[in-house]
Design a protein around this motif. Structure first.
Motif, short mmCIF file in Angstrom:
data_model
loop_
_atom_site.label_atom_id
_atom_site.label_comp_id
_atom_site.label_asym_id
_atom_site.label_seq_id
_atom_site.Cartn_x
_atom_site.Cartn_y
_atom_site.Cartn_z
N UNK A 42 -7.72 26.54 -31.14
CA UNK A 42 -8.59 26.71 -32.30
C UNK A 42 -9.12 28.14 -32.38
N UNK A 43 -9.44 28.72 -31.26
CA UNK A 43 -9.90 30.11 -31.24
C UNK A 43 -8.80 31.03 -31.80
N UNK A 44 -7.57 30.79 -31.41
CA UNK A 44 -6.44 31.58 -31.90
C UNK A 44 -6.30 31.42 -33.42
N UNK A 45 -6.48 30.20 -33.91
CA UNK A 45 -6.36 29.97 -35.35
C UNK A 45 -7.48 30.67 -36.11
N UNK A 46 -8.70 30.58 -35.62
CA UNK A 46 -9.81 31.25 -36.29
C UNK A 46 -9.55 32.75 -36.36
N UNK A 47 -9.05 33.32 -35.28
CA UNK A 47 -8.73 34.74 -35.25
C UNK A 47 -7.64 35.06 -36.28
N UNK A 48 -6.60 34.24 -36.33
CA UNK A 48 -5.53 34.44 -37.32
C UNK A 48 -6.05 34.36 -38.75
N UNK A 49 -7.04 33.50 -38.96
CA UNK A 49 -7.62 33.32 -40.29
C UNK A 49 -8.65 34.40 -40.63
N UNK A 50 -8.87 35.34 -39.70
CA UNK A 50 -9.79 36.44 -39.95
C UNK A 50 -11.25 36.11 -39.73
N UNK A 51 -11.52 35.05 -38.99
CA UNK A 51 -12.89 34.64 -38.72
C UNK A 51 -13.31 35.23 -37.37
N UNK A 52 -14.38 36.02 -37.36
CA UNK A 52 -14.85 36.55 -36.09
C UNK A 52 -15.32 35.41 -35.18
N UNK A 53 -14.81 35.37 -33.98
CA UNK A 53 -15.17 34.33 -33.02
C UNK A 53 -16.38 34.80 -32.22
N UNK A 54 -17.38 33.93 -32.14
CA UNK A 54 -18.60 34.28 -31.41
C UNK A 54 -18.32 34.34 -29.92
N UNK A 55 -18.86 35.37 -29.28
CA UNK A 55 -18.81 35.46 -27.84
C UNK A 55 -19.89 34.57 -27.24
N UNK A 56 -19.95 34.50 -25.93
CA UNK A 56 -20.92 33.63 -25.25
C UNK A 56 -22.35 34.02 -25.65
N UNK A 57 -22.63 35.30 -25.63
CA UNK A 57 -23.99 35.77 -25.96
C UNK A 57 -24.33 35.43 -27.40
N UNK A 58 -23.43 35.72 -28.32
CA UNK A 58 -23.66 35.41 -29.73
C UNK A 58 -23.85 33.91 -29.95
N UNK A 59 -23.07 33.12 -29.26
CA UNK A 59 -23.17 31.67 -29.41
C UNK A 59 -24.54 31.17 -28.96
N UNK A 60 -25.02 31.70 -27.85
CA UNK A 60 -26.35 31.30 -27.36
C UNK A 60 -27.44 31.68 -28.35
N UNK A 61 -27.36 32.89 -28.88
CA UNK A 61 -28.34 33.33 -29.87
C UNK A 61 -28.26 32.46 -31.11
N UNK A 62 -27.07 32.19 -31.56
CA UNK A 62 -26.87 31.37 -32.75
C UNK A 62 -27.44 29.97 -32.55
N UNK A 63 -27.16 29.37 -31.39
CA UNK A 63 -27.69 28.03 -31.10
C UNK A 63 -29.21 28.04 -31.09
N UNK A 64 -29.80 29.07 -30.49
CA UNK A 64 -31.26 29.15 -30.43
C UNK A 64 -31.85 29.26 -31.83
N UNK A 65 -31.21 30.02 -32.70
CA UNK A 65 -31.69 30.15 -34.07
C UNK A 65 -31.55 28.85 -34.83
N UNK A 66 -30.50 28.09 -34.56
CA UNK A 66 -30.29 26.81 -35.24
C UNK A 66 -31.35 25.79 -34.85
N UNK A 67 -31.87 25.92 -33.64
CA UNK A 67 -32.86 24.95 -33.13
C UNK A 67 -34.27 25.21 -33.63
#
Length: 70
Positions: A42-67
């Motif tokens: 799925x990560x490979x597909x998102x990259x192929x589709x031009x979607x920036x994939x969140x790194x670990x740090x970004x994902x943690x920040x994003x989750x914290x903001x969602x909460x």
């Protein structure tokens, strides 16, 4: 469900997958589990589709903001 069928299903839902990942903030892992594909595929597909994939740090920040209560 075979791997190719699961992948076909995920590919057919491309716009939904992109929206849920990019705009709704769902995790790559959760989406991969729902579509029964590997995280790596799925990560490979998102990259192929031009979607920036969140790194670990970004994902943690994003989750914290969602909460945070709005």
């Amino acid at each position: 469900m075979s791997a190719s069928t699961a992948r076909d299903r995920a590919l057919a839902a491309r716009e939904t997958v992109i929206t849920r990942y990019r705009d709704d903030g769902e995790t790559l892992k959760a989406l991969a589990a729902e579509y029964r594909v590997s995280d790596a595929w799925l990560k490979k597909q998102l990259t192929r589709w031009g979607v920036p994939v969140r790194g670990v740090r970004e994902a943690r920040i994003h989750r914290a903001q969602q909460r945070k209560p709005q």
